[in-house]
Structure formats: structure tokens, C-alpha cells
Design a protein around this motif. Sequence first.
Motif, short mmCIF file in Angstrom:
data_model
loop_
_atom_site.label_atom_id
_atom_site.label_comp_id
_atom_site.label_asym_id
_atom_site.label_seq_id
_atom_site.Cartn_x
_atom_site.Cartn_y
_atom_site.Cartn_z
N LYS A 282 -7.01 5.26 -0.11
CA LYS A 282 -6.15 4.37 0.67
C LYS A 282 -6.76 2.98 0.76
O LYS A 282 -6.07 1.96 0.61
CB LYS A 282 -5.96 4.93 2.08
CG LYS A 282 -5.28 6.27 2.16
CD LYS A 282 -3.78 6.12 2.15
CE LYS A 282 -3.14 7.48 2.44
NZ LYS A 282 -1.68 7.41 2.45
N ILE B 70 -8.38 3.84 9.29
CA ILE B 70 -7.52 2.98 8.46
C ILE B 70 -6.68 2.08 9.36
O ILE B 70 -6.40 0.92 9.01
CB ILE B 70 -6.62 3.83 7.52
CG1 ILE B 70 -6.06 2.98 6.36
CG2 ILE B 70 -5.48 4.48 8.25
CD1 ILE B 70 -7.02 2.71 5.26
N GLN C 268 1.94 5.40 -0.41
CA GLN C 268 1.51 6.58 0.34
C GLN C 268 0.21 7.17 -0.18
O GLN C 268 -0.69 7.49 0.58
CB GLN C 268 2.61 7.65 0.32
CG GLN C 268 3.79 7.34 1.22
CD GLN C 268 4.74 8.53 1.34
OE1 GLN C 268 4.34 9.68 1.20
NE2 GLN C 268 6.01 8.25 1.60
N ASP C 269 0.11 7.34 -1.50
CA ASP C 269 -1.08 7.98 -2.08
C ASP C 269 -2.05 6.97 -2.68
O ASP C 269 -2.97 7.36 -3.40
CB ASP C 269 -0.66 9.01 -3.13
CG ASP C 269 0.15 8.39 -4.26
OD1 ASP C 269 0.44 7.17 -4.19
OD2 ASP C 269 0.48 9.10 -5.23
N GLY C 270 -1.85 5.70 -2.42
CA GLY C 270 -2.70 4.67 -3.02
C GLY C 270 -2.19 4.21 -4.36
O GLY C 270 -2.42 3.06 -4.75
N PRO D 271 0.58 5.40 5.92
CA PRO D 271 -0.86 5.32 5.67
C PRO D 271 -1.62 6.56 6.08
O PRO D 271 -2.75 6.78 5.61
CB PRO D 271 -1.28 4.11 6.53
CG PRO D 271 -0.27 4.03 7.61
CD PRO D 271 1.02 4.47 6.96
N LEU E 65 0.87 -1.18 0.00
CA LEU E 65 0.00 0.00 0.00
C LEU E 65 0.90 1.23 0.00
O LEU E 65 1.61 1.50 0.97
CB LEU E 65 -0.91 0.01 1.23
CG LEU E 65 -1.76 1.26 1.43
CD1 LEU E 65 -2.63 1.54 0.21
CD2 LEU E 65 -2.62 1.15 2.68
#
Length: 383
Positions: free
Chosen positions: A147, A179, A88-90, A167, A86
Motif C-alpha cells: 500500500k 496507513i 485497493q491492492d496497490g 486503503p 492509490l
Amino acid sequence: MGAEVVIEGLTKSFGKQAIWRDVTLTLPPGEVSVMLGPSGTGKSVFLKSMIGLLKPDRGKCVINGVDIVRCSEHKLYETRKLFGVLFQDGALFGSMNLYDNVAFPLREHTKKSETEIRRIVLEKLEMTGLAGAEKKLPGEISGGMRKRAGLARALVLDPEIILVDEPDSGLDPVRTTYISQLFLDVNAQIDATFLIVTHNINLARTVPDNLGMLFRKELVMFGPREVLLTSEEPVVKQFLNGRMDGPIGMSEEKDSATMAAERAMFEAGHHAGGVEEVVGIPPQMQPAPGVPERQGARRRKDRVMKILHTLPPAAQQGILDSLSPEDRRYYGIGEQHSTVGARRGQLPTEDVAQLPDGGGWREPQSTQSHPTQRLPRYDQGTS
């Protein structure tokens, strides 16, 4: 169960610039670990080195018996399939809706039919709370949803290891807590090994089973969460409380003259910033109601009780205080053993799970009495 990751002496530099050196730790299988550190300490580089996107200068990173630092390209490609990442920005494709974004790894790396792909994608979207949003584009949803979509995509190949890079980046504190809850719920459902890189102190205090910290090109410490959360190490205390007073500066580290000048300023009444100093160990977040029990949490408890006598006294006391009455009966701990020193970790071996080979807390290399005594002191301006 998630894979165990054994890292020994890992060192990385770019030209003459050392990023970190001689990093040694073990990510226990199925547990959630967090890596902390000031900006610029190479946390994201560490994640990229773990997955083979960057090649370390030396050391080992062994996953299921494969050292990804020295293995062939074919073996590295196969081992990477154990990972979900995953970013940082997706890192979603802006021109694809969420369904196609999540389906992408399945279409790229498998020969599954579209019917099977649809079943898997909808299952992962539901697991991450995105059921019904599959037709939306990334630009049409919030940062928190992006995310979660990135996490759903990371899950479609059923990874054994999930790497999470910052995240909380771009999220408010409330969404960060949501999250965080999702990570624990996913861990409970698939029993994967998690490594989360973050600056978020609330997440670090309440989510992981294990905590580590990088500073001045070294791994300061890594082990059960109670060790860092009760540590008297100046750099750890400063970071966890977000204060200016300490060895971390704007350029990561301060020299002794700067530290002395700042200390005089604080003693004169200037506020050092940060939060009020938090004492004790906050309770760890638990999976949401209706989600299975985290098997990694049970294995972690067995492992920590096995090595209890090797941990610093404050960490030992925190662990003992966190035990439920059922745990105390299970480990044979009575009221007379409720304080550190009465028991010194002498647990019945038949009641405690065996540690994985090479797993658990990094034992000190010297003959000192407990792990934190081997740590370098960072309050004297040393490098």
C-alpha cells in the motif's frame, strides 16, 4: 495547495441499472474527505468517474475550471496529471522492484533524467516509510508495504488530488491505523486534496475533515465530519455502528416487511451485532511529531466556523467543544458562547477566511432550518 473539485448533478448508470444519481458535493482544496457506503453502492465507480475513466451520463465534475465530463481528450489527459491514485491492492507491477514501480510514471509521462528520477523516487519512498526497500519485489513485502509503495508511486508526479480506494483492504486494524496516519502526514507535507473511499469505521471516525455517504443510489449527505458523526439519520447510525438493525440489509436495502420482522426479533432479545453505540465525536488524528501543521485543517476550521449556524445543533456543539483556547480567542468565542444557541455562528467576518466559490457544505435546497432536515428518511422502508 490541492485543487478544489466541484461536482454537480453527477449521474451514472450501466444500461438500465442506475448506480447513483444527482450527486452534488465539493471537495475543499487541501482537505481530507472520506466517502462511506455499503458494498455495491458505486463508491469505486464514483472515483473512476472523477478521473474520467468512466463517463457519467450527465452532470459536471469541474477541476481547475475544466469540466472533465465534457472536455476534449487532450484536456482530460492533461487534467489527469493532477491526480494520484492509490488502488485497493496497490496495483504494483509484480516483475518490477519498488524503485522501478515508483519510477514508472516519471519515465512514462516526463522527460526527466535518471538522476532526477532517482532523487524523486527516493524522496517519495522515504516519505512513505520505505527507505531502503527499493530493491524488493512486491511479492517479497507485506500488504501494508505494498500500500505504501502504491502511495509513493501516486505521489511522484506531485498531484494536487489523491484518490484512495479501500486503503484498509487486506490490512489488519493496526496497519490500517498506520496507513491512516500516513495519509495525514502526506497531506500535511504536500497540502493535496484527498478523497478516501472506505468501509473502515475507525478510519472514517478519526481521519477525515469531511464525511459523505452513498446509499440507495443517492448521496445521503456530505459535509464536515461532525455532521455525520452526530447524525440521527437511521442509515448513518446503523452503518457507523455496524448493526443489523436498520435499513441496510445483505442486498443493500430492506423492504418494510423485512425491517418489521427483524425489529421484532431484536425486541425479543436477539443481538443486533455491531459495536456498542458510540456517542460524541472522537478526536481527529493529527500529523506525527516533526511533520508540518496541516494547512488544510486550518482552512477547514475557518470554513466550518463560517457556516456554523447552518449546521445541526449536535454538530455545532461538537465543533465548539473541539476548539482549543487559542481557537476560541481567534474566533472571538468566550465562555458565554460555549453552548449552541448563544452565538448561532455570528462570527466577526474579519476573523474568518472566506469560503471558496461553490465550496463548503451543500446548502439545503428548501427553506428548512438546517441541512439534515432535508434528508430522506430511510427507516420506513421507502425507496
